[in-house]
Design a protein around this motif. Structure first.
Motif, mmCIF file in Angstrom:
data_model
loop_
_atom_site.group_PDB
_atom_site.id
_atom_site.type_symbol
_atom_site.label_atom_id
_atom_site.label_comp_id
_atom_site.label_asym_id
_atom_site.label_seq_id
_atom_site.Cartn_x
_atom_site.Cartn_y
_atom_site.Cartn_z
ATOM 1 N N ALA A 102 8.474 -25.867 60.789
ATOM 2 C CA ALA A 102 7.575 -26.065 59.654
ATOM 3 C C ALA A 102 6.905 -24.762 59.230
ATOM 4 O O ALA A 102 6.529 -24.601 58.065
ATOM 5 C CB ALA A 102 6.516 -27.107 60.005
ATOM 6 N N SER A 103 6.780 -23.820 60.161
ATOM 7 C CA SER A 103 6.162 -22.525 59.851
ATOM 8 C C SER A 103 7.055 -21.609 59.029
ATOM 9 O O SER A 103 6.580 -20.651 58.440
ATOM 10 C CB SER A 103 5.791 -21.800 61.150
ATOM 11 O OG SER A 103 4.810 -22.514 61.854
ATOM 12 N N HIS A 137 1.701 -24.150 55.078
ATOM 13 C CA HIS A 137 1.689 -24.447 56.507
ATOM 14 C C HIS A 137 0.891 -23.367 57.217
ATOM 15 O O HIS A 137 1.048 -22.175 56.934
ATOM 16 C CB HIS A 137 3.106 -24.515 57.074
ATOM 17 C CG HIS A 137 3.141 -25.041 58.467
ATOM 18 N ND1 HIS A 137 3.063 -26.380 58.765
ATOM 19 C CD2 HIS A 137 3.193 -24.399 59.651
ATOM 20 C CE1 HIS A 137 3.091 -26.549 60.075
ATOM 21 N NE2 HIS A 137 3.165 -25.356 60.636
#
Length: 163
Positions: A150-151, A99
């Motif tokens: 998501a990071s 990501h």
């Protein structure tokens, strides 16, 4: 006769163990690879990451039960090992999930490469060897952002500096 054989075996084991110890330490495995924008890379050992200043905080996360204490170096300090400054990085996990992380999203927050949870090293079973993490509990609004979630890549093995 058996006692003598055991004594020799013990003496040999102790002697070889003493000789092997420096070699074993020198061959500490690479645990994280950093890749610069120009494609050059640097391999880091756990001891090198532990030698960086460490940040600790307690937080809950969407992926764990309750609050836990996390500790590790700031991502910025890790990145400076290969690049003086960065705006974006790509965090790559053991299973090749990756990501892109915009570092400006975390200005004012301690974004760490967590190495331990509640004083115990992170392992592959519990999101290790590294988990990109910030204190969700102190920024609930930011914590609700799907991009932020998501990071928070876990099982990180490589960090690529994009710019």
């Amino acid at each position: 006769m058996q006692t003598r054989t055991i004594t020799r075996w013990l003496a040999t084991t102790v002697l070889l163990g003493g000789l092997m110890a420096p070699w074993a330490q020198a061959s500490e495995a690479t645990i994280l690879t950093l890749v610069a924008p120009d494609g050059s890379s640097k391999s880091l050992k756990r001891s090198e990451l532990e030698a960086l200043p460490q940040v600790s905080f307690e937080t809950g996360t969407p992926w764990t039960q309750g609050r836990h204490g996390y500790r590790g170096p700031l991502l910025g300090d890790v990145i400076r090992q290969i690049s003086p400054k960065a705006g974006r990085v790509n965090a790559v996990a053991l299973n090749n999930y990756s990501h892109e992380v915009r570092l400006s999203d975390y200005e004012g927050y301690p974004l760490i490469l967590a190495m331990s949870e509640d004083g115990k090293p992170l392992t592959r079973r519990n999101k290790g060897p590294f988990w990109l993490l910030f204190p969700f509990s102190s920024a609930p609004k930011l914590a609700e952002d799907p991009n932020v979630q998501a990071s928070m890549v876990w099982q990180i093995v490589r960090i690529e500096v994009l710019d």
